[in-house]
Design an enzyme around this catalytic site. Structure first.
Site, PDB file in Angstrom:
ATOM      1  N   ASP A 103     -22.446 -40.579  12.295  1.00 23.44           N
ATOM      2  CA  ASP A 103     -24.028 -41.025  12.910  1.00 23.44           C
ATOM      3  C   ASP A 103     -23.386 -40.702  14.170  1.00 23.44           C
ATOM      4  O   ASP A 103     -22.070 -39.696  13.960  1.00 23.44           O
ATOM      5  CB  ASP A 103     -23.265 -42.729  12.454  1.00 23.44           C
ATOM      6  CG  ASP A 103     -21.793 -43.015  13.100  1.00 23.44           C
ATOM      7  OD1 ASP A 103     -20.547 -42.264  13.428  1.00 23.44           O
ATOM      8  OD2 ASP A 103     -21.642 -44.491  13.395  1.00 23.44           O
TER       9      ASP A 103
ATOM     10  N   TYR B 172     -22.705 -39.677  18.559  1.00 28.07           N
ATOM     11  CA  TYR B 172     -21.451 -40.571  19.479  1.00 28.07           C
ATOM     12  C   TYR B 172     -22.823 -41.408  19.466  1.00 28.07           C
ATOM     13  O   TYR B 172     -23.353 -41.805  20.457  1.00 28.07           O
ATOM     14  CB  TYR B 172     -21.726 -38.969  20.235  1.00 28.07           C
ATOM     15  CG  TYR B 172     -21.237 -38.095  19.882  1.00 28.07           C
ATOM     16  CD1 TYR B 172     -19.877 -38.110  19.450  1.00 28.07           C
ATOM     17  CD2 TYR B 172     -21.785 -36.378  20.203  1.00 28.07           C
ATOM     18  CE1 TYR B 172     -19.764 -36.307  19.355  1.00 28.07           C
ATOM     19  CE2 TYR B 172     -21.664 -35.244  19.467  1.00 28.07           C
ATOM     20  CZ  TYR B 172     -20.744 -34.825  18.859  1.00 28.07           C
ATOM     21  OH  TYR B 172     -19.687 -34.375  18.889  1.00 28.07           O
TER      22      TYR B 172
ATOM     23  N   PHE C  10     -22.995 -33.769  15.715  1.00 29.37           N
ATOM     24  CA  PHE C  10     -21.723 -32.466  16.411  1.00 29.37           C
ATOM     25  C   PHE C  10     -22.329 -32.642  17.749  1.00 29.37           C
ATOM     26  O   PHE C  10     -21.580 -31.932  19.012  1.00 29.37           O
ATOM     27  CB  PHE C  10     -21.498 -31.339  15.356  1.00 29.37           C
ATOM     28  CG  PHE C  10     -20.407 -31.715  14.812  1.00 29.37           C
ATOM     29  CD1 PHE C  10     -19.337 -32.576  14.604  1.00 29.37           C
ATOM     30  CD2 PHE C  10     -20.475 -32.604  13.551  1.00 29.37           C
ATOM     31  CE1 PHE C  10     -18.332 -32.950  13.192  1.00 29.37           C
ATOM     32  CE2 PHE C  10     -20.453 -32.208  11.632  1.00 29.37           C
ATOM     33  CZ  PHE C  10     -19.075 -33.078  12.336  1.00 29.37           C
TER      34      PHE C  10
ATOM     35  N   HIS D 106     -12.428 -32.597   7.669  1.00 29.74           N
ATOM     36  CA  HIS D 106     -12.940 -32.837   9.060  1.00 29.74           C
ATOM     37  C   HIS D 106     -12.581 -32.872   9.693  1.00 29.74           C
ATOM     38  O   HIS D 106     -11.370 -31.823  10.061  1.00 29.74           O
ATOM     39  CB  HIS D 106     -13.561 -34.629   9.093  1.00 29.74           C
ATOM     40  CG  HIS D 106     -14.895 -34.528  10.209  1.00 29.74           C
ATOM     41  ND1 HIS D 106     -14.812 -34.618  11.353  1.00 29.74           N
ATOM     42  CD2 HIS D 106     -16.123 -35.074   9.685  1.00 29.74           C
ATOM     43  CE1 HIS D 106     -15.601 -35.447  12.414  1.00 29.74           C
ATOM     44  NE2 HIS D 106     -16.418 -35.411  11.239  1.00 29.74           N
TER      45      HIS D 106
END
Length: 222
Positions: A64, A66, A77, A187
């Protein structure tokens, strides 16, 4: 919510009449009215606006947006170019890019250049309350972003998926097109990057695949 245009609008039109989307629309509208929600509404569908379906070469999946001020702008990102504070996961992405393909570490974290080359920077949930990660999970965005992934899966051309972490990798079963390449790694967050994200060489492997199939590789340098 912001309008979706172009080939994504045509492809996703069936979703707009489904009950889940009506509920999602009403929920998100009320959240924007009554709370601080990221990204700003005009940036909500930036991933689709900057990367038309017909141009998708690569898909990078986030979770989801920031949840801190002036960070989310509709690309997973990524942060706006005027934000000099680069989030830790993105710092690790840049480190792997440097080690893998020799990219210089950039001074900002805006990934718009990737999106404009055909890298779909998609979060599986597209909105979030300020300072409340995962606060919009389970309200319908997952159905909508699954429809986006299914649309890409139907494309009869080479596409590379970079699935980083367990939530992204859970989407792999729907990615059934034999012309496409699925890359998996932990991740890039500081909690897991040392478990195999560093050294995964996804960026070079992506470009090798695209080149081998007659596609222009991605210029990863930001």
């Amino acid at each position: 919510m912001a309008q979706i245009t172009g080939d994504w609008q045509r492809e996703l039109a069936p979703e707009f009449s489904k009950p889940y989307y009506k509920d999602l629309f009403l929920f998100v509208r009320e959240e924007y009215r009554n709370r601080t929600i990221y990204p700003p509404p005009q940036d909500l569908f930036n991933a689709l606006h900057l990367t038309p379906l017909s141009k998708v070469k690569v898909v990078i999946l986030g979770q989801d947006p920031y949840h801190n001020v002036h960070q989310a702008h509709g690309l997973c990102f990524s942060v706006p170019e005027d934000q000099t504070q680069i989030p830790p996961s993105l710092q690790n992405i840049f480190r792997e890019l440097h080690d893998d393909v020799g990219c210089r570490i950039p001074q900002h974290g805006c990934l718009k250049k990737w999106a404009e080359q055909g890298v779909l920077l998609l979060n599986t949930v597209l909105t979030v309350r300020a300072h409340e990660p995962n606060s919009h999970r389970g309200h319908g965005w997952e159905y909508f972003t699954d429809a986006i992934l299914e649309a890409v899966n139907r494309q009869d051309r080479p596409v590379v998926y970079m699935l980083w972490g367990t939530p992204a990798q859970s989407k792999a079963p729907m990615l059934t097109n034999p012309r496409h390449l699925i890359l998996r790694a932990p991740h890039p967050s500081p909690l897991s990057a040392y478990r195999g994200f560093f050294g995964c060489a996804h960026f070079s492997r992506c470009n090798e695949f695209l080149t081998a199939h007659g596609e222009t590789p991605i210029d990863w340098q930001i």
